[in-house]
Motif scaffolding. Structure first.
Motif, PDB file in Angstrom:
ATOM      1  N   SER A 104       6.369   4.847 -10.489  1.00 19.92           N
ATOM      2  CA  SER A 104       7.835   4.800 -10.613  1.00 19.92           C
ATOM      3  C   SER A 104       8.457   6.126 -10.197  1.00 19.92           C
ATOM      4  CB  SER A 104       8.228   4.467 -12.057  1.00 19.92           C
ATOM      5  OG  SER A 104       7.742   3.188 -12.422  1.00 19.92           O
ATOM      6  N   MET A 105       7.810   7.236 -10.550  1.00 16.33           N
ATOM      7  CA  MET A 105       8.324   8.550 -10.182  1.00 16.33           C
ATOM      8  C   MET A 105       8.363   8.712  -8.666  1.00 16.33           C
ATOM      9  SD  MET A 105       6.720  12.308 -10.975  1.00 16.33           S
ATOM     10  CE  MET A 105       5.614  12.161  -9.574  1.00 16.33           C
ATOM     11  N   LEU A 106       7.310   8.264  -7.983  1.00 19.81           N
ATOM     12  CA  LEU A 106       7.264   8.404  -6.525  1.00 19.81           C
ATOM     13  C   LEU A 106       8.315   7.537  -5.832  1.00 19.81           C
ATOM     14  CD1 LEU A 106       3.415   8.457  -5.797  1.00 19.81           C
ATOM     15  CD2 LEU A 106       4.990  10.401  -5.944  1.00 19.81           C
ATOM     16  N   LEU A 107       8.725   6.448  -6.498  1.00 19.86           N
ATOM     17  CA  LEU A 107       9.692   5.524  -5.887  1.00 19.86           C
ATOM     18  C   LEU A 107      11.140   5.908  -6.177  1.00 19.86           C
ATOM     19  CD1 LEU A 107       7.999   2.056  -6.547  1.00 19.86           C
ATOM     20  CD2 LEU A 107       7.696   3.614  -4.618  1.00 19.86           C
ATOM     21  N   ASP A 108      11.357   6.975  -6.927  1.00 18.04           N
ATOM     22  CA  ASP A 108      12.719   7.421  -7.235  1.00 18.04           C
ATOM     23  C   ASP A 108      13.530   7.578  -5.956  1.00 18.04           C
ATOM     24  OD1 ASP A 108      12.371   7.500  -9.928  1.00 18.04           O
ATOM     25  OD2 ASP A 108      12.057   9.659 -10.074  1.00 18.04           O
ATOM     26  N   GLY A 109      14.745   6.987  -5.962  1.00 17.81           N
ATOM     27  CA  GLY A 109      15.664   7.196  -4.852  1.00 17.81           C
ATOM     28  C   GLY A 109      15.523   6.230  -3.703  1.00 17.81           C
ATOM     29  N   LEU A 110      14.570   5.294  -3.769  1.00 10.54           N
ATOM     30  CA  LEU A 110      14.439   4.321  -2.680  1.00 10.54           C
ATOM     31  C   LEU A 110      15.567   3.295  -2.759  1.00 10.54           C
ATOM     32  CD1 LEU A 110      10.640   3.507  -2.349  1.00 10.54           C
ATOM     33  CD2 LEU A 110      11.987   5.275  -1.224  1.00 10.54           C
ATOM     34  N   PRO A 111      15.985   2.719  -1.612  1.00  5.94           N
ATOM     35  CA  PRO A 111      17.072   1.739  -1.625  1.00  5.94           C
ATOM     36  C   PRO A 111      16.686   0.475  -2.394  1.00  5.94           C
ATOM     37  CG  PRO A 111      16.053   1.866   0.553  1.00  5.94           C
ATOM     38  CD  PRO A 111      15.507   3.009  -0.249  1.00  5.94           C
ATOM     39  N   GLU A 112      17.688  -0.139  -2.994  1.00 10.89           N
ATOM     40  CA  GLU A 112      17.451  -1.290  -3.862  1.00 10.89           C
ATOM     41  C   GLU A 112      16.772  -2.441  -3.136  1.00 10.89           C
ATOM     42  OE1 GLU A 112      17.792  -1.885  -7.093  1.00 10.89           O
ATOM     43  OE2 GLU A 112      18.269   0.239  -7.383  1.00 10.89           O
ATOM     44  N   HIS A 113      17.073  -2.640  -1.861  1.00 14.78           N
ATOM     45  CA  HIS A 113      16.527  -3.814  -1.170  1.00 14.78           C
ATOM     46  C   HIS A 113      15.008  -3.729  -1.036  1.00 14.78           C
ATOM     47  CE1 HIS A 113      15.607  -2.079   2.858  1.00 14.78           C
ATOM     48  NE2 HIS A 113      16.602  -1.255   2.592  1.00 14.78           N
ATOM     49  N   LEU A 114      14.445  -2.534  -1.122  1.00 17.17           N
ATOM     50  CA  LEU A 114      12.990  -2.404  -1.082  1.00 17.17           C
ATOM     51  C   LEU A 114      12.350  -2.560  -2.456  1.00 17.17           C
ATOM     52  CD1 LEU A 114      12.438   0.578   1.402  1.00 17.17           C
ATOM     53  CD2 LEU A 114      12.062  -1.858   1.823  1.00 17.17           C
ATOM     54  N   LEU A 115      13.176  -2.490  -3.494  1.00 20.09           N
ATOM     55  CA  LEU A 115      12.652  -2.539  -4.859  1.00 20.09           C
ATOM     56  C   LEU A 115      12.864  -3.889  -5.532  1.00 20.09           C
ATOM     57  CD1 LEU A 115      13.844   0.988  -6.069  1.00 20.09           C
ATOM     58  CD2 LEU A 115      11.610   0.331  -5.131  1.00 20.09           C
ATOM     59  N   VAL A 116      13.410  -4.854  -4.776  1.00 20.11           N
ATOM     60  CA  VAL A 116      13.599  -6.197  -5.316  1.00 20.11           C
ATOM     61  C   VAL A 116      12.234  -6.878  -5.417  1.00 20.11           C
ATOM     62  CG1 VAL A 116      14.626  -8.463  -4.917  1.00 20.11           C
ATOM     63  CG2 VAL A 116      15.924  -6.391  -4.376  1.00 20.11           C
ATOM     64  N   PRO A 117      11.877  -7.413  -6.591  1.00 17.65           N
ATOM     65  CA  PRO A 117      10.579  -8.075  -6.731  1.00 17.65           C
ATOM     66  C   PRO A 117      10.460  -9.287  -5.801  1.00 17.65           C
ATOM     67  CG  PRO A 117      11.541  -7.578  -8.876  1.00 17.65           C
ATOM     68  CD  PRO A 117      12.612  -7.340  -7.858  1.00 17.65           C
ATOM     69  N   PRO A 118       9.272  -9.578  -5.300  1.00 13.99           N
ATOM     70  CA  PRO A 118       8.057  -8.788  -5.520  1.00 13.99           C
ATOM     71  C   PRO A 118       8.015  -7.562  -4.612  1.00 13.99           C
ATOM     72  CG  PRO A 118       7.558 -10.663  -4.129  1.00 13.99           C
ATOM     73  CD  PRO A 118       9.007 -10.795  -4.511  1.00 13.99           C
ATOM     74  N   LEU A 119       7.801  -6.392  -5.206  1.00 13.62           N
ATOM     75  CA  LEU A 119       7.621  -5.184  -4.413  1.00 13.62           C
ATOM     76  C   LEU A 119       6.345  -5.328  -3.591  1.00 13.62           C
ATOM     77  CD1 LEU A 119       9.350  -4.269  -6.973  1.00 13.62           C
ATOM     78  CD2 LEU A 119       8.447  -1.992  -6.534  1.00 13.62           C
ATOM     79  N   ASN A 120       6.379  -4.799  -2.389  1.00 13.29           N
ATOM     80  CA  ASN A 120       5.184  -4.834  -1.558  1.00 13.29           C
ATOM     81  C   ASN A 120       4.752  -3.408  -1.233  1.00 13.29           C
ATOM     82  OD1 ASN A 120       3.796  -4.932   1.314  1.00 13.29           O
ATOM     83  ND2 ASN A 120       3.479  -6.908   0.335  1.00 13.29           N
ATOM     84  N   ALA A 121       3.524  -3.060  -1.576  1.00 14.32           N
ATOM     85  CA  ALA A 121       3.064  -1.678  -1.444  1.00 14.32           C
ATOM     86  C   ALA A 121       3.075  -1.206   0.006  1.00 14.32           C
ATOM     87  CB  ALA A 121       1.667  -1.538  -2.029  1.00 14.32           C
ATOM     88  N   MET A 122       2.655  -2.056   0.943  1.00 12.02           N
ATOM     89  CA  MET A 122       2.635  -1.658   2.351  1.00 12.02           C
ATOM     90  C   MET A 122       4.061  -1.492   2.884  1.00 12.02           C
ATOM     91  SD  MET A 122      -0.338  -1.115   3.667  1.00 12.02           S
ATOM     92  CE  MET A 122      -2.081  -1.400   3.306  1.00 12.02           C
ATOM     93  N   ARG A 123       4.928  -2.413   2.516  1.00 10.15           N
ATOM     94  CA  ARG A 123       6.316  -2.342   3.004  1.00 10.15           C
ATOM     95  C   ARG A 123       7.009  -1.095   2.458  1.00 10.15           C
ATOM     96  NH1 ARG A 123       7.725  -7.113   1.438  1.00 10.15           N
ATOM     97  NH2 ARG A 123       7.198  -8.115   3.427  1.00 10.15           N
ATOM     98  N   ILE A 124       6.858  -0.829   1.175  1.00 11.18           N
ATOM     99  CA  ILE A 124       7.490   0.338   0.565  1.00 11.18           C
ATOM    100  C   ILE A 124       6.968   1.630   1.190  1.00 11.18           C
ATOM    101  CG2 ILE A 124       7.562   1.697  -1.573  1.00 11.18           C
ATOM    102  CD1 ILE A 124       7.816  -0.905  -3.100  1.00 11.18           C
ATOM    103  N   THR A 125       5.667   1.666   1.478  1.00  6.47           N
ATOM    104  CA  THR A 125       5.066   2.886   2.004  1.00  6.47           C
ATOM    105  C   THR A 125       5.475   3.158   3.446  1.00  6.47           C
ATOM    106  OG1 THR A 125       3.159   2.613   0.549  1.00  6.47           O
ATOM    107  CG2 THR A 125       2.889   4.094   2.424  1.00  6.47           C
ATOM    108  N   LEU A 126       5.495   2.140   4.299  1.00  3.42           N
ATOM    109  CA  LEU A 126       5.669   2.343   5.737  1.00  3.42           C
ATOM    110  C   LEU A 126       7.079   2.072   6.247  1.00  3.42           C
ATOM    111  CD1 LEU A 126       2.291   0.823   7.016  1.00  3.42           C
ATOM    112  CD2 LEU A 126       2.870   3.227   6.610  1.00  3.42           C
TER     113      LEU A 126
END
Length: 269
Positions: free
Chosen positions: A124-146
């Motif tokens: 959760s700490m590493l994801l601070d500040g990411l846009p909401e559209h990337l954090l809508v469940p289900p979160l995807n680890a590859m999508r969030i990272t790249l």
């Protein structure tokens, strides 16, 4: 209309993927190369036990073993129980304890398509500040990272880390017929790459900070003005008997230097 492949055709595909001859497979499965040939050409219908035995020796994923059984005219052997099913309560509690116990270091649990099923406060700490559209469940680890609006701009060795993740997905695709994983790969591999400022030491086994160990490619990522260095480890379940369990993976990020460990211990209450 697309016809459903026969069990013989599917087994031949798996055997060829593994680079195993009919003779070698027959020896492993206590059969004969003639019988294997007859199964692959459709001249012989394998028993349920033979399908499972061949699938075991070909290291066929659990989900695909059910597909083989269906193609042979048998009922699936492996259940697919949702993780939120009451029968999975003990497993869920164990996984939650594992994630919590790993704090303050980041850890998460993903399925076969890298959808995040659970994560701890380090993630959760590493994801601070990411846009909401990337954090809508289900979160995807590859999508969030790249994703260019995700963690990618913060990753100081993006070229190397992206290459590592894509190669990991390619290896998985070589072992499965997952349409969802293929679609995800096509999506994330097509993201534009703006590498930004790359760390001069961001090569295999390198990382910032005194005492960095040259053991594995690190993830070098910025957080709140600090450069953090992690090495990644992925664990799966041994001999799973359920499709859902077979596709769970626990990924942990271990600090690659003392500075990263100290920062996380101070930043995660």
């Amino acid at each position: 209309m697309t016809s459903t492949p026969s069990v013989g055709a599917l087994l031949r595909t798996w055997r060829e993927r593994r680079g195993i001859s009919q003779l070698a497979l027959a020896g492993r499965a206590d059969s004969s190369s003639r019988h294997i040939s007859f199964i692959e050409t459709g001249r012989s219908r394998p028993s349920k036990e033979m399908v499972l035995r061949l699938a075991d020796h070909l290291d066929v994923p659990v989900r695909e073993r059910n597909t083989l059984l269906l193609a042979a005219g048998y009922a699936p052997h492996y259940a697919q129980t949702p993780l939120d099913d009451p029968s999975m309560g003990a497993l869920r509690e164990g996984l939650e304890r594992l994630l919590t116990g790993y704090e303050p270091y980041p850890a998460l649990i993903v399925d076969a398509a890298y959808d995040v099923l659970a994560a701890n406060r380090g993630i959760s700490m590493l994801l601070d500040g990411l846009p909401e559209h990337l954090l809508v469940p289900p979160l995807n680890a590859m999508r969030i990272t790249l994703h260019p609006q995700g963690l990618a701009p913060r990753i100081r060795n993006l070229v190397e880390w992206r290459g590592h993740l894509l190669a990991q997905m390619e290896r998985q695709l070589a072992l499965s017929r997952s349409a969802a994983l293929r679609a995800l790969y096509e999506e994330v591999s097509g993201y534009p790459v703006d590498a930004g400022p790359q760390d001069s030491g961001a090569g295999p086994g390198a990382g910032p900070g005194e005492g960095s160990a040259c053991l594995a490619l690190p993830l070098l990522i910025e957080h709140d003005g600090h450069l953090l260095s992690f090495v990644s480890s992925i664990a799966t379940f041994n001999t799973p008997m359920d499709v859902t369990v077979s596709e769970l993976a626990v990924e942990t990020l271990l600090p690659a230097d003392a500075a990263t460990a100290k920062y996380l211990q101070a930043a995660t209450p």
